[in-house]
Motif scaffolding. Structure first.
Motif, mmCIF file in Angstrom:
data_model
loop_
_atom_site.group_PDB
_atom_site.id
_atom_site.type_symbol
_atom_site.label_atom_id
_atom_site.label_comp_id
_atom_site.label_asym_id
_atom_site.label_seq_id
_atom_site.Cartn_x
_atom_site.Cartn_y
_atom_site.Cartn_z
ATOM 1 N N UNK C 135 -17.685 37.782 -66.726
ATOM 2 C CA UNK C 135 -17.619 38.203 -65.028
ATOM 3 C C UNK C 135 -18.443 37.238 -64.546
ATOM 4 N N UNK C 136 -18.928 36.507 -65.374
ATOM 5 C CA UNK C 136 -20.494 35.802 -65.167
ATOM 6 C C UNK C 136 -19.778 34.096 -65.342
ATOM 7 N N UNK C 137 -18.605 33.951 -66.122
ATOM 8 C CA UNK C 137 -18.132 33.184 -66.873
ATOM 9 C C UNK C 137 -17.360 33.147 -66.285
ATOM 10 N N UNK C 138 -16.050 33.662 -65.498
ATOM 11 C CA UNK C 138 -14.912 34.029 -64.132
ATOM 12 C C UNK C 138 -15.775 33.332 -63.007
ATOM 13 N N UNK C 139 -16.930 33.743 -62.565
ATOM 14 C CA UNK C 139 -17.006 33.804 -61.389
ATOM 15 C C UNK C 139 -17.929 31.889 -61.655
ATOM 16 N N UNK C 140 -18.573 31.159 -62.591
ATOM 17 C CA UNK C 140 -18.953 30.349 -62.958
ATOM 18 C C UNK C 140 -17.115 29.474 -62.654
ATOM 19 N N UNK C 141 -16.532 29.645 -63.367
ATOM 20 C CA UNK C 141 -15.894 28.656 -63.970
ATOM 21 C C UNK C 141 -14.682 29.034 -62.002
ATOM 22 N N UNK C 142 -14.476 29.289 -61.604
ATOM 23 C CA UNK C 142 -13.556 29.442 -60.409
ATOM 24 C C UNK C 142 -14.340 29.024 -59.512
ATOM 25 N N UNK C 143 -15.829 29.217 -59.347
ATOM 26 C CA UNK C 143 -16.860 28.269 -59.060
ATOM 27 C C UNK C 143 -16.971 26.698 -58.689
ATOM 28 N N UNK C 144 -16.812 26.584 -60.078
ATOM 29 C CA UNK C 144 -16.580 25.189 -60.216
ATOM 30 C C UNK C 144 -15.126 24.450 -59.928
ATOM 31 N N UNK C 145 -14.129 25.204 -60.754
ATOM 32 C CA UNK C 145 -13.047 24.713 -59.894
ATOM 33 C C UNK C 145 -13.025 23.981 -58.773
ATOM 34 N N UNK C 146 -13.441 25.214 -57.651
ATOM 35 C CA UNK C 146 -12.825 24.922 -56.054
ATOM 36 C C UNK C 146 -13.687 24.882 -55.716
ATOM 37 N N UNK C 147 -15.042 23.545 -56.678
ATOM 38 C CA UNK C 147 -15.548 22.499 -56.243
ATOM 39 C C UNK C 147 -15.235 21.393 -57.064
#
Lengths: 348, 323, 335
Positions: C135-147
């Motif tokens: 979940x942590x990685x998912x959140x981070x990667x999605x957030x980074x991709x949106x960024x």
């Protein structure tokens, strides 16, 4: 010889490359500098001319470069054996250097006056007033108008030409016996270049400093130097007086350089004769003479053996197999008046 | 000369840059000259004199502040349809100074050269495009093997030749060479200059050759225009300009060039100009050169000298030659 | 000289030119920018180790929860607070004994082994740790991709069109930077229900600014390059200019920035969860687990140790990889 002030003997300098390779930037360079003369080192980018100058000032970065062999004698003492402290004493007071880019050789956060005075203080003890006076005198000497006021200015308030004057003033602060000028006018415009060259000649007359001028511009060489050393791929391939180099070049590379330059005074129809190909990669030099691949007179021997130095006259020496007695006769066709333009070399 | 066909007429071209704080940099200020079909016009001057800006304005990388650039009877500065614009772009091309930064490091030589072909001939198949690129490589002394290499693998001279091939790809009539040899070594410079001359003969190209190196400009150009601080001060045939320079700046410029001949150098008297080029943001009144001119007169501070033809095809802007 | 002098014979002195064109030949095979960068990255041991660790942890995050039969949300109070026990790893402390040295498994008569132990509700920590990593990685990667997407588009438009457009867009960014982002995020989560979506949105709302600035700076620099001018004189359209010339050359900086945004996002998510603004039970993220473990650190230190190790290793790996990529992709390092 008594009047020799600087003698470089068999200097080898190498750089480490990122993939653990070795770039042999300078390979066995030897030359002498006599008191009060001007020696020009000519060569293209990557020929090792700047590296030679920096290594005799011991200014090369320690992490990736090394002086593998050779000696640098200044007044008979080997500079390469000096400690860092002793070297610092020599730099500035005995041997000074002027670099290509005047902006990067000045500290942008210090006034010009301070920078000159700092140089003076390092090597000579002065009182503050004297110091100020001496610095202003130096600026006047290099032709900066109203030096007293300009002492308070920062480098960015000066133009390129003026900055180079300041750099020269700093280099001359302690009356060095040798001045190393590394492409001092390359970054400047022609009319400013003329000013700076004029200034250097003038100062040499006044102070008797010996100058080594490093340049790629044969015009600058012709107007400044008494003797010339031509470098190619880390070696000095030919040395001689200016006249010998310009009117009786022996090395095909020197000839090629002269023939590939347009001459302002020559007719427009004169075709330039370029040197074909590109300089070799110093990381993987071929066997034999480094110029072999581009040389129009190349022989079998050139591909496998490097030529040794041959003395053509007392002042003129060249490293080329063509000078060997077994080599075929190379014919000189001298045009009327013997100007360079009509001079071409031919192999029979 | 007057019989020759004019390819480009530059009329009162001005290009000002707004540098902020209400200051205006007059990079090119009222420049006029013609370029004839098939000739090479040299444009010399020191750094910051506006020669590159002039070139870039002519090729419409910049929009002119005022003035006209008439190409083959057509005013290029007038707004045009996209199609017309494109065909105009095909006719004019440029060669740049820095051989490395003028090639996209992430594209292969093939992609670089093919770009222009692709832009103008959309329907062309990739095989045909490739064949075209190979021909172009041959014409600049390179070959097929170089096509799928990247720019950083080449030397400066080779990169410059790739740049020339890229410009030739769209079969232009007119090429602006903006300091094409300034970044190259002496032995390579001649290669490029000879190549340019050879291509000119083969394809009947017209060049505007911008440089600061007067000896090379003199070698390649039929006529030379000398620029100083945004304005052209003298324009003449290259032999004429060299033998009989009229403007004090041209005289100084010629005398400042060191000649690679020690015997000549020893006996030569130089005109050494005093001081530096004035700040172009705040140019002197009247004649721009008067602050450094050894022959400056009272009138020079007051009136801008007129552009006049002193002898046949020899133009100069200087009060010394007022008729 | 490699050979003795006497071997130089007269017959060697004949004209022997190389084939013309030989000196124009290039050594080796064509090297693309990316393969060169990859080669350099492989040589950087730290970065390569980071890369392998990241891959390993990502794989574990995906398959880890399925390696045992327990689900991350199954509660069984009979199994609560069991210390870690793994057959064969007793010597490492995985022997099932608690702080007092009593083997809880023997004492309670449990046959099953919980590799990372269980929490106070009897949930298997092994499953929970890897689920949390996921979940942590998912959140981070999605957030980074949106960024990345917002930042590249915004920065790209701002720099490419320049002038007034750039001016307005930059002022907006400055306003965004002026607001303390913690406040924005907390407000955001208070309004929306705490959950994965709201955390991602909260991080993206201010996070893209960094990427936008990097991209803008790079494109501004590139715009003046001569190859861009050349493409324009060749009549290249704006879209081609952006996709073929600008984006590929900005890619390096984008990837590097991305590599540093991901660990920041992981850390930020952990921080939010730690202060109670993050995910709600039974969902777990590394921050949630650490917060749980922290409460009973004295008696059940294993509850804190495992998620803490995982988050630390991930953070270090991303940073090492980011550093390595910067060295490998930085165009200034290329000659």
């Amino acid at each position: 010889m008594e009047d020799t002030i600087l003698k470089i003997d068999n200097l080898h300098v190498s750089f480490k490359t990122h993939n653990d390779g070795e770039t042999k930037a300078v390979r066995g360079v030897s030359f002498e500098l006599k008191k009060g003369e001007t020696l020009a080192i000519v060569g293209e980018s990557g020929s090792g001319k700047s590296v030679t100058a920096k290594s005799l000032m011991r200014l090369l970065p320690k992490q990736n470069s090394m002086i593998k062999d050779g000696q640098v004698f200044y007044e008979g003492k080997d500079l390469l054996k000096y400690s860092i402290k002793e070297m610092q004493k020599i730099r500035g007071s005995e041997i000074s250097m002027v670099f290509q880019d005047p902006m990067t050789s000045l500290n942008p956060t210090m006034t010009i006056g301070k920078q000159i005075m700092e140089g003076l203080r390092k090597h000579q003890a002065f009182r503050k007033k004297e110091l100020f006076k001496k610095a202003a005198d130096l600026l006047e000497l290099v032709g900066i108008p109203s030096p007293m006021e300009r002492m308070k200015d920062y480098p960015h308030q000066f133009s390129g030409g003026m900055r180079q004057r300041v750099v020269i003033a700093m280099a001359l602060a302690c009356n060095p016996k040798v001045l190393l000028a590394d492409e001092p006018t390359t970054a400047l415009d022609v009319t400013i270049q003329a000013q700076i060259l004029d200034l250097m000649k003038d100062l040499q007359k006044k102070t008797g400093t010996a100058i080594i001028i490093i340049t790629h511009d044969l015009g600058v060489v012709a107007s400044m130097a008494q003797r010339v050393a031509v470098m190619y791929a880390g070696e000095i391939i030919e040395t001689g007086t200016v006249d010998e180099i310009f009117y009786e070049p022996k090395h095909p590379y020197t000839c090629g350089l002269l023939l590939s330059m347009p001459k302002l005074h020559a007719a427009r129809s004169t075709k330039l004769i370029p040197i074909p190909g590109i300089p070799p990669d110093l990381g993987q030099l071929p066997e034999g003479c480094p110029f072999a691949a581009r040389c129009p007179y190349v022989m079998k021997v050139c591909h496998s053996f490097s030529p040794s130095k041959t003395e053509v006259s007392e002042t003129h020496s060249v490293s080329c197999w063509l000078e060997d007695e077994r080599a075929p006769q190379v014919e000189w066709i001298d045009g009327a008046g013997g100007s360079i333009d009509e001079r071409k070399r031919k192999v029979d | 000369m007057s019989e020759k066909e004019k390819l480009i007429e530059v009329k009162n071209l001005k290009k000002y840059f707004n540098v902020g704080k209400g200051k205006i940099l007059k990079a090119v200020d009222d420049v006029s000259f013609d370029i004839y079909k098939g000739e090479t016009l040299g444009l010399v001057g020191e750094s910051g004199c506006g020669k590159s800006t002039a070139g870039r304005t002519i090729i419409q990388l910049y929009n002119a502040t005022s003035g006209q650039v008439i190409y083959d009877g057509e005013d290029t500065q007038v707004k045009k349809s996209a199609v017309d614009k494109k065909s105009m772009k095909k006719k004019m091309q440029m060669i740049y100074q820095d051989p490395y930064s003028s090639l996209n490091p992430r594209m292969t030589v093939l992609e670089i050269i093919a770009e222009g072909i692709g832009n103008h001939e959309v329907q062309l198949k990739s095989k045909e495009k490739e064949a075209r690129v190979y021909d172009l490589l041959e014409s600049v002394g390179l070959n097929k093997k170089h096509a799928n290499r990247y720019p950083h693998e080449f030397s400066g001279g080779q990169c410059q030749r790739i740049g020339i091939a890229r410009a030739l790809a769209v079969a232009p009539e007119f090429i602006i060479a903006d300091e094409p040899i300034a970044a190259l070594d002496v032995s390579i410079q001649a290669q490029i200059v000879n190549l340019l001359q050879e291509l000119q003969q083969k394809k009947g190209l017209t060049y505007l050759f911008i440089a600061h190196d007067l000896s090379m400009v003199k070698h390649i150009s039929d006529r030379i225009a000398v620029m100083y601080l945004g304005g052209v001060v003298e324009l003449a045939g290259s032999e004429d300009l060299y033998d009989n320079p009229l403007h004090p700046y041209t005289q100084a410029l010629l005398s400042a060039i060191p000649i690679p001949d020690p015997k000549i150098e020893r006996t030569r008297e130089r005109i050494i100009l005093k001081g530096d080029v004035p700040n172009p943001m705040d140019p002197p009144s009247g004649c721009r050169f008067r602050t450094r001119c050894p022959k400056a007169m009272q009138i020079c501070t007051e009136i801008v000298p007129e552009w006049q033809e002193v002898s046949s095809n020899h133009f100069v802007a200087c009060h010394l030659y007022k008729q | 000289m490699s050979l003795p002098k006497q071997e130089i014979t007269k017959d060697l002195f004949v004209h022997a030119p190389l084939e013309s064109g030989k000196s124009e030949e290039l050594p080796g095979t064509p090297v693309t920018f990316w393969s060169e960068a990859w080669r350099r990255l492989k040589k950087n041991r730290g970065a390569f180790l980071g890369l392998i660790t990241i891959i390993l942890f990502s794989v574990m995050a995906l398959i880890g929860p399925f390696l045992t039969e327990n689900s991350y949300m199954d509660q069984d109070l009979a199994l609560s607070n069991l210390p870690p026990k793994a057959a064969g790893l007793e010597w490492l402390g995985f022997d099932g004994s608690d702080v007092n040295g009593i083997d809880q498994y023997a004492a309670r008569g449990i046959n099953e082994s919980f590799w990372f132990g269980t929490d106070e509700f009897g949930r298997d920590l092994w499953t929970r740790v890897w689920k949390a990593t996921q979940i942590s990685l998912f959140i981070a990667i999605i957030a980074a991709l949106l960024d990345l997407i917002i930042g590249v588009v915004y920065g790209g438009i701002s720099a490419f069109y320049g002038g007034r457009v750039d001016n307005v867009m930059q002022r907006i960014i400055e306003v965004l930077i002026g607001i303390p982002n913690l406040i924005v995020i907390i407000l955001f989560i208070l309004i929306l229900e705490p959950g994965i979506t709201s955390i991602i949105l909260a991080m993206v709302i201010t996070g893209w600014v960094g990427m936008a600035r990097v991209v803008r700076g790079q494109i501004l620099q590139l715009k003046g390059q001569e190859y861009i001018l050349a493409a324009r004189t060749l009549g290249t359209s704006n879209s081609k200019l952006i996709w073929r010339h600008l984006v590929p050359n900005v890619m390096g900086s984008i990837i590097i920035t991305l590599m540093f945004t991901i660990p920041t996002a992981i850390f930020f998510e952990a921080f939010l969860s730690f202060i109670g603004l993050g995910l709600q039970p039974p969902l777990a993220s590394l921050g949630v687990l650490i917060e749980d473990g922290y409460k009973s650190m004295r008696f059940f230190s294993y509850k804190l140790i495992f998620p803490a190790i995982v988050i630390s290793v991930i953070m270090i790996s991303f940073n090492l990889l980011g550093d390595g990529l910067r060295d490998a992709l930085d165009p200034k390092m290329r000659k």
